[in-house]
Design an enzyme around this catalytic site. Structure first.
Site, PDB file in Angstrom:
ATOM      1  N   ARG A  46     -22.822  -1.960 -19.304  1.00  0.00           N
ATOM      2  CA  ARG A  46     -23.988  -1.703 -20.158  1.00  0.00           C
ATOM      3  C   ARG A  46     -24.460  -2.935 -20.921  1.00  0.00           C
ATOM      4  O   ARG A  46     -25.612  -3.025 -21.322  1.00  0.00           O
ATOM      5  CB  ARG A  46     -23.673  -0.565 -21.131  1.00  0.00           C
ATOM      6  N   LYS A 151      -4.763   4.493 -11.793  1.00  0.00           N
ATOM      7  CA  LYS A 151      -4.135   5.545 -12.557  1.00  0.00           C
ATOM      8  C   LYS A 151      -4.699   5.572 -13.985  1.00  0.00           C
ATOM      9  O   LYS A 151      -5.204   4.545 -14.421  1.00  0.00           O
ATOM     10  CB  LYS A 151      -2.625   5.374 -12.565  1.00  0.00           C
ATOM     11  N   ASP A 180      -1.496   1.904  -6.979  1.00  0.00           N
ATOM     12  CA  ASP A 180      -0.302   1.824  -7.811  1.00  0.00           C
ATOM     13  C   ASP A 180       0.129   0.373  -7.663  1.00  0.00           C
ATOM     14  O   ASP A 180       0.637  -0.026  -6.598  1.00  0.00           O
ATOM     15  CB  ASP A 180       0.793   2.762  -7.298  1.00  0.00           C
ATOM     16  N   HIS A 181      -0.097  -0.422  -8.689  1.00  0.00           N
ATOM     17  CA  HIS A 181       0.053  -1.870  -8.476  1.00  0.00           C
ATOM     18  C   HIS A 181       1.488  -2.267  -8.118  1.00  0.00           C
ATOM     19  O   HIS A 181       1.722  -3.324  -7.554  1.00  0.00           O
ATOM     20  CB  HIS A 181      -0.499  -2.675  -9.660  1.00  0.00           C
ATOM     21  N   ASP A 238       3.199   7.376 -17.789  1.00  0.00           N
ATOM     22  CA  ASP A 238       2.768   5.988 -17.643  1.00  0.00           C
ATOM     23  C   ASP A 238       3.548   5.261 -16.539  1.00  0.00           C
ATOM     24  O   ASP A 238       2.997   4.419 -15.841  1.00  0.00           O
ATOM     25  CB  ASP A 238       2.966   5.268 -18.982  1.00  0.00           C
ATOM     26  N   HIS A 243       4.878   4.519 -10.705  1.00  0.00           N
ATOM     27  CA  HIS A 243       5.629   3.348 -10.254  1.00  0.00           C
ATOM     28  C   HIS A 243       7.080   3.672  -9.865  1.00  0.00           C
ATOM     29  O   HIS A 243       7.558   3.264  -8.811  1.00  0.00           O
ATOM     30  CB  HIS A 243       5.653   2.269 -11.335  1.00  0.00           C
TER      31      HIS A 243
END
Ligand code: BG6
Length: 494
Positions: A46, A151, A180-181, A238, A243
């Site tokens: 924006r 996520k 999912d890194h 988290d 992970h």
């Protein structure tokens, strides 16, 4: 690989993810020669930036976050591919503008481009974006358009299902890349190579030889200004749902028949299906939660979780979780898996420890053994990147004295150069169209399903003893007890 012309539309152009991870990763891919000849990265947001202003802002980020150090004239060539589009997620004009840009690139490049929509925005916007993309026919080419999401994939089982359903009204599963890194990390990908490209491991990789498995992901960092998000999440949502469960799947999966996305993902989801469901009455026995209090880390005093910004002073959110789990199948029957993760812990270390069983009969007298340690395989994911096999060996000398030694494979010693960052691997895969390292809808749902009894039990019952571990510790005492009552202890790197 000769990749087709590719356009990235990044929703959330000025967010942290874009500046710290996405653009530095794309830049590194460019430097290493992996980007297609024709590509465009269009940040959407924006703020009223021009292309020039946006490029300048990103340059600062490149200087801070790119593993290739300070940007130079190569940045100038890369930045010509960067654009900014002022846009409003709810406004049809923004999507019409996307159509126009795609057509322009198509004409200039003389080819049908691949288009990747990267949703680096809060999940509450996913619905509107998906609906608008569909309305403007932006996703109709299922071969050439993809969407990448980050996520949290939902907040619990029901919301994850609803999100998957919503996305599936607009995209096919083959178009959806759920990141999912952890799966992009070198050391994590290597678990597949290590397990399935070596023949000596498979015969011992089961309940006959393995006593138990530990997966530990501890961090010294606290919530780092993300109190608002973390209050609603907590350690289970988290770290564990995504992970840590992914690491568990890689360790426990059956060999896939090939390295094809769905073959690998099928075997991973099998693990989640085989995991024993927590009964509500088992939660207290097999799950431990914790929350950090204040303490000292490397000579600096740090706040307790409840004193962090945007955190309720009476917060019930866990910053530490430990679980004991079983996988009910032939390979793993009776082998406990212990998982733990926590913030503000004594050490930052992600390790997977495979503890093998004792020798069946010990021929050496106890007094000849200095520090007995049965065979153990330790896969260190970060910051140390190594695989160690702990064995017993004879200490040199005239007497027969045994002591434990490590056979070590250390990435840093073994290979030159830096490893690519997780996002580089994953972004390249989105361009290639390889979903192997991405989460499929059913995996996400199965992972939530498993955790629901623990999440429900913890949210229904306030923890009376929070905070129950101090910063710079190894977490709550009960976490030690969870594993100690089975006769083990959490492995920590020296
Ligand atoms: C993120 C979590 O997904 O992973 C963070 O939201 C956590 O809370 C981070 O710190 C850990 O990632 P890494 O790559 O630093 O181990």
């Amino acid at each position: 690989i000769q990749l087709p012309g590719t356009i990235f539309f990044i929703f959330g152009a000025s967010g942290d993810l874009t500046s710290r991870k996405l653009v530095p990763a794309l830049y590194n891919l460019f430097l290493d020669g992996w980007m297609p000849l024709n590509f465009a990265i269009i940040g959407m947001g924006r703020s009223a930036y021009t292309d020039e202003k946006y490029r300048d802002l990103l340059l600062e980020d490149i200087n801070s976050y790119s593993r290739n150090g300070k940007a130079d004239e190569r940045w100038t060539s890369f930045s010509k591919h960067l654009y900014y589009q002022i846009s409003d997620i709810g406004n049809d004009d923004s999507y019409q503008e996307q159509v126009r840009r795609i057509n322009n690139f198509k004409e200039t490049w003389g080819e049908e481009p691949s288009v990747i929509y990267y949703l680096a925005v809060a999940p509450r916007f996913f619905g509107t974006i998906a609906e608008k993309l569909a309305k403007h026919q932006l996703t109709a080419n299922t071969e050439k358009t993809r969407v990448v999401i980050e996520k949290p994939f939902g907040h619990d089982f029901e919301s994850a299902k609803a999100l998957n359903q919503l996305l599936s009204t607009v995209f096919t599963e083959q178009q959806i890349y759920r990141i999912d890194h952890y799966l992009g990390k070198e050391t994590v990908q290597n678990i597949l190579a290590f397990r399935f490209a070596n023949s000596i491991l498979e015969p011992i990789w089961n309940r006959n030889y393995i006593d138990h498995v530990e997966i530990s992901v501890t961090e010294q960092l606290g919530v780092e200004g993300r109190g608002g998000y973390y209050e609603e999440a907590g350690a289970l949502r988290d770290m564990v749902q995504n992970h840590i469960f992914q690491l568990l799947c890689l360790v426990a999966m059956e060999p896939p028949v090939s390295f094809q996305a769905d073959e690998v993902r099928n075997r991973k989801v099998d693990v989640l299906h085989a995991m024993r469901k927590f009964k509500p009455e088992d939660v207290a026995k097999n799950a431990v939660r914790g929350q950090y209090g204040s303490g000292w880390i490397e000579g600096k005093q740090v706040k307790g979780y409840r004193e962090e910004e945007n955190v309720n002073p009476e917060s019930n959110t866990e910053t530490f979780a430990a679980l004991k789990l079983f996988i009910d199948n032939w390979r793993w029957h009776g082998v406990p898996f212990y998982l733990r993760t926590g913030k503000r812990m004594h050490q930052t270390a992600s390790t997977i420890t495979i503890q093998f069983k004792d020798v069946p009969h010990m021929i050496f007298p106890t007094e000849t053994i200095e520090g007995w340690q049965q065979n153990r395989l330790i896969i260190s994911i970060q910051p140390e990147m190594s695989i160690r096999l702990q064995m017993q060996a004879k200490r040199p000398g005239l007497s027969m004295t045994l002591n434990p030694i490590d056979l070590i494979f250390d990435y840093r010693g073994a290979y030159e150069g830096q490893s690519p960052e997780a996002y580089e691997t994953l972004l390249l895969d989105t361009m290639i169209g390889d979903q192997t390292l991405f989460m499929r809808a059913d995996q996400v749902e199965a992972a939530w399903d498993l955790l629901m009894p623990v999440l429900n039990s913890w949210s229904a019952k306030k923890s009376l003893n929070f905070p129950n571990y101090s910063a710079d510790s190894w977490g709550p005492e009960l976490a030690e007890a969870l594993i100690a009552k089975d006769g083990f202890h959490w492995f920590t790197l020296p």
